[in-house]
Write a protein that holds these residues in place. Structure first.
Motif, PDB file in Angstrom:
ATOM      1  N   ARG A 253       1.437   7.666 -10.537  1.00  0.00           N
ATOM      2  CA  ARG A 253       0.344   6.814 -10.439  1.00  0.00           C
ATOM      3  C   ARG A 253      -0.511   7.093  -9.035  1.00  0.00           C
ATOM      4  N   PHE A 254       0.491   7.519  -7.832  1.00  0.00           N
ATOM      5  CA  PHE A 254      -0.069   7.963  -6.763  1.00  0.00           C
ATOM      6  C   PHE A 254      -1.380   9.093  -6.905  1.00  0.00           C
TER       7      PHE A 254
ATOM      8  N   ARG B 294       3.715   7.594  11.336  1.00  0.00           N
ATOM      9  CA  ARG B 294       4.870   6.276  11.244  1.00  0.00           C
ATOM     10  C   ARG B 294       6.064   6.810  11.322  1.00  0.00           C
ATOM     11  N   GLU B 295       6.323   7.953  10.614  1.00  0.00           N
ATOM     12  CA  GLU B 295       7.598   8.408  11.002  1.00  0.00           C
ATOM     13  C   GLU B 295       8.000   8.974  12.263  1.00  0.00           C
TER      14      GLU B 295
ATOM     15  N   MET C 126       1.561   8.995   7.316  1.00  0.00           N
ATOM     16  CA  MET C 126       2.922   8.841   7.346  1.00  0.00           C
ATOM     17  C   MET C 126       3.545   9.489   8.409  1.00  0.00           C
TER      18      MET C 126
ATOM     19  N   LYS D  73       0.688  -1.003   0.133  1.00  0.00           N
ATOM     20  CA  LYS D  73       0.104   0.004   0.015  1.00  0.00           C
ATOM     21  C   LYS D  73       0.762   1.325   0.005  1.00  0.00           C
ATOM     22  N   ASP D  74       0.357   2.337  -0.401  1.00  0.00           N
ATOM     23  CA  ASP D  74       0.935   3.599  -0.234  1.00  0.00           C
ATOM     24  C   ASP D  74       0.663   4.237   1.254  1.00  0.00           C
ATOM     25  N   TRP D  75       1.464   4.735   1.537  1.00  0.00           N
ATOM     26  CA  TRP D  75       1.453   5.474   2.837  1.00  0.00           C
ATOM     27  C   TRP D  75       1.572   7.038   2.651  1.00  0.00           C
ATOM     28  N   ALA D  76       0.665   7.759   3.203  1.00  0.00           N
ATOM     29  CA  ALA D  76       0.543   9.344   2.925  1.00  0.00           C
ATOM     30  C   ALA D  76      -0.065  10.019   4.296  1.00  0.00           C
TER      31      ALA D  76
ATOM     32  N   ALA E  37      -0.502  16.921   8.626  1.00  0.00           N
ATOM     33  CA  ALA E  37       0.514  16.337   7.422  1.00  0.00           C
ATOM     34  C   ALA E  37       1.574  17.277   7.038  1.00  0.00           C
TER      35      ALA E  37
ATOM     36  N   VAL F 221       5.087  17.468   1.805  1.00  0.00           N
ATOM     37  CA  VAL F 221       4.620  16.398   2.793  1.00  0.00           C
ATOM     38  C   VAL F 221       5.146  14.991   2.228  1.00  0.00           C
ATOM     39  N   THR F 222       5.450  14.062   2.993  1.00  0.00           N
ATOM     40  CA  THR F 222       6.155  12.862   2.532  1.00  0.00           C
ATOM     41  C   THR F 222       5.061  11.638   2.174  1.00  0.00           C
ATOM     42  N   ILE F 223       5.702  10.798   1.132  1.00  0.00           N
ATOM     43  CA  ILE F 223       4.718   9.633   0.992  1.00  0.00           C
ATOM     44  C   ILE F 223       5.617   8.506   0.838  1.00  0.00           C
ATOM     45  N   ASP F 224       4.902   7.334   0.802  1.00  0.00           N
ATOM     46  CA  ASP F 224       5.843   5.961   0.950  1.00  0.00           C
ATOM     47  C   ASP F 224       5.074   5.184  -0.088  1.00  0.00           C
ATOM     48  N   THR F 225       5.615   4.947  -1.237  1.00  0.00           N
ATOM     49  CA  THR F 225       5.033   3.926  -2.041  1.00  0.00           C
ATOM     50  C   THR F 225       5.849   2.727  -2.046  1.00  0.00           C
ATOM     51  N   PRO F 226       5.248   1.470  -2.749  1.00  0.00           N
ATOM     52  CA  PRO F 226       5.922   0.224  -2.488  1.00  0.00           C
ATOM     53  C   PRO F 226       7.144   0.147  -3.331  1.00  0.00           C
TER      54      PRO F 226
END
Lengths: 486, 486
Positions: free
Chosen positions: B100-101, A36-37, A33, A26-29, A369, B53-58
């Motif tokens: 994509r996100f 989690r950080e 995020m 999954k994406d985290w945003a 955020a 802001v930061t995101i995390d993708t697979p």
């Protein structure tokens, strides 16, 4: 005919891009995020406090490094396609790469932490926080030390780590592989069967004895009388201590140390704990919490689409949230001289801890955020380049600053944007102010409808900086996580 | 015969574990890791300052998401093995996953940063910092805004980012895809050939015109007269501005904005800049430094073993260290409605920046791998549980503390361990002190051979905390990186 053709066309068009992340990822945003950080930052600080240094290993390893380390679970390893060159696989945990690193560099002692993603082709269960790509936060100590000394510190890290994250309703189950091995030996389990019998015993906290016994006999091919003997011993709270004397001696030593750390009341000896991984050789432990994470906290928006992936029938709460143990032989498996470096480690399951932490933070709207504190606005005229020049002054002073990317915009829009970001201060440029080489600095969310202070352009950065220091932000994630402990 | 057999035996034994990381990957540890984390932390702070802001993708995406995005370089994509289920590949950059996100979540505007690893099956060249697994630090702004406003901010981030890391001898080359496209059109390049001609033009800073012309004619199948016309136009410093008027208008607008940020003297328009990636549609830019990173800084220990991987002949210094541009159509490629969200971004090449930063820090011994500040020692008696209890007090107060994992050890050993870690303070337990419920707190590295201060056990944590605050550490990585700018 034509309609069918059109439908096929549009279907293939839609199919052209499957807009999703791969199964089990999954994406985290957004706020998730940030939370989690905050957890990562909290755990890094914790590990550093205990002398930890961090390393980073490649996300894939040579396939032969991983093979033969995970028993039955090896089938869950992700392989990279053979595109010519070496055969490689995605790492399954951070422990085997750590052991490879220690052996490869001839290290005799290290305290290392590693926060990174690992990969398992498991059946995903999003509600339980079980994903195919997930983070592990590991702290491991390698080196030959006096019995149970680093082991006790692992338990201290485990307990104070959870408490610092505001998780207090947990208990830590302890066991010792040597004690288990002794029991199995006494019961007549052959040496080569010990690990598979272990993994059956490990299910005792979730399944009744009858189911576990059946698995031992039917799947693990143990004679019925062996299974019954194991049941007798393991189910007994007190242990006939003729066997496994070394493990028991270790546990006695350990109890003094956890007393010194003041954590003994959080620990309990549990003979049914076995832990699946092959490589443990001594003390093993696992923190469990009764609190279950409701499915909505993990990914509320996508709940519906995830249902098919989710095996609701085996939903048993988040289960074990931290786990670890001693593995004295793993480094030796990578060493040409077979010289082993004893290791002990602890691994925080972030995805599960995240659900618990988020649950506490989510009811309030405190988590932001964005980090932006100052919004620069223009009234009357666009003053775009003037806004840019003011922004540059604030950025250079380290202040989080934004402005609308428009040549011109009305005041209302600009206040809305500032509010949406949760800014504390507005810096306002009007015709008069610009002509005088000044700006207005207005504190937001005070309820007071003032015009702010008139400030010289040359003084704007130090003025705003001082003003910000006086504003206590309630939405700082480390403060929020810290507050959980109170 | 027997000897040969034995040799084969031992060879196969050694071959059993190839103790290395996969080709083009490496472990990061020790001071290198601390320096790199310092750079990441610096860049995160920079991006947050600009509203990121930061995101995390697979780490892997569905294969079809990546396909058709990278032109000729698509052959460098790592595929995961087909083990049943979806076909997936490791991400090649952070830009396509970001697009994509954005499309998948129907986002109309976002400022996001992402610091993560990407994967390319390229020929590794360690001395140039070209690896198969490497970090990118990306900041991108998606959303429809006024022309060149976010673009100018990207250049501001690029310049102040490098300067903040102490890199001052760089220049930023700018170009505009629409200007290039206009020139190509005027020269008679067919639309479908524009990108491949672009990628030939991009080599003009490294190869003479004759080589590039030959590539256009022989490999890119352009008529000789087309190639000559391109040469004429591109080699001209001034541009006949009938064509590409929109691009030129954009550049004029941009020049006002970069003036407001005070960075215009760092920028130069360079018609030979084309950038390889297909997806750019507007402004493109690249920061280059003349400074080359000596091979020894990247991985001095393994220099010998890497030689075979390293193509020394094309060693041209570290080259481009930051790059980016505008890509207005990429999100639309993922959107069912084909609705596009304009985007512009900047990507810091960490591995290359790391070499430059490390070069400046490495001559001094200031960078510490460990964060430990306090070492607890016992004189005379082991006092292990007493040391543990003191450590617990200090940990609970947030103080980085270690002690020897031994029941007993002589003072010299303990002082050596404290010195090796670079601790500032020793907390000493002797027979008399323990009997009185006290400890001795001694500041290390003062040159003074005193016994330290006698402190009540209950007061040890606040006492040590205050003492530490008075000790200015020169080895704090953020301070070191900050000092580089002076």
């Amino acid at each position: 005919m034509l309609r069918r053709f059109i439908r096929t066309m549009s279907e293939s068009k839609i199919k052209e891009f499957t807009l999703k992340t791969p199964k089990g990822t999954k994406d985290w945003a957004d706020k998730d995020m940030v939370i989690r950080e905050g957890i990562f930052s909290y755990l890094s600080t914790l590990f550093k406090k205990h002398g930890g240094v961090t390393i980073d290993t490649p996300v894939f390893e040579l396939r032969e490094i991983l093979s033969g380390k995970y028993g039955e679970d090896s089938k869950l390893i992700y392989n990279l396609e053979d595109q010519g060159g070496e055969l490689t696989s995605l790492r399954y945990d951070l422990t085997v790469p750590f052991a490879r690193f220690v052996a490869m560099n001839g290290i005799s002692s290290i305290k290392r932490y590693h926060i990174a993603k690992v990969y398992r082709r498991d059946q995903p269960a999003m509600t339980k926080g079980r994903m195919r790509e997930f983070y592990q936060c590991d702290f491991d100590v390698a080196g030959a030390y006096d019995t149970m000394v680093p082991d006790a510190e692992m338990l201290e890290i485990l307990c104070s780590g959870l408490q610092g994250l505001g998780i207090n309703d947990f208990k830590v189950k302890l066991n010792h592989r040597k004690i288990l091995d002794g029991i199995f030996e006494v019961c007549g389990v052959k040496e080569e069967d010990v690990r598979k019998v272990s993994s059956a015993v490990d299910k005792l906290d979730k399944s009744p004895w009858e189911i576990v016994r059946k698995e031992m006999v039917d799947e693990k091919n143990q004679p019925e009388e062996v299974a019954d003997r194991i049941g007798e011993y393991v189910k007994l709270i007190l242990l006939a201590n003729e066997s496994a004397s070394q493990g028991i001696r270790d546990m006695a030593i350990l109890s003094d140390y956890v007393e010194a750390f003041g954590i003994s009341k959080l620990l309990s000896f549990d003979l049914s704990l076995a832990r699946g991984l092959d490589y443990y050789t001594g003390l093993i432990y696992e923190a469990v919490t009764a609190q279950s994470a409701p499915p909505t906290t993990v990914d509320s928006k996508k709940k519906k689409s995830l249902k098919e992936d989710d095996d609701a029938s085996d939903y048993v709460g988040v289960g074990s949230i931290v786990a670890g143990g001693r593995y004295d032989n793993l480094v030796g498996m990578f060493s040409a001289s077979k010289k082993s470096i004893p290791c002990v480690g602890v691994s925080f399951g972030v995805e599960r801890i995240f659900s618990l932490v988020r649950q506490r933070l989510v009811q309030d709207q405190q988590v932001r955020a964005s980090h932006t504190n100052v919004f620069i606005m223009a009234f009357g005229n666009g003053f775009l380049t003037e806004r840019m020049a003011v922004a540059k002054r604030l950025w250079d002073a380290g202040i989080e600053t934004e402005y609308l990317y428009k040549n011109k915009s009305n005041p209302r829009r600009q206040f809305e944007a500032a509010e949406k970001l949760g800014c504390s201060i507005a810096v306002i440029l009007g015709k008069d102010e610009v002509a005088q080489g000044k700006v207005r600095v207005k504190t937001l969310n005070t309820g007071v409808n003032d015009d702010g202070e008139l400030v010289d352009l040359d003084n704007v950065a130090p003025y705003v900086k001082e003003k910000l220091e006086g504003i206590v932000r309630v939405d700082d994630i480390s403060r929020l996580i810290g507050n959980l402990t109170n």
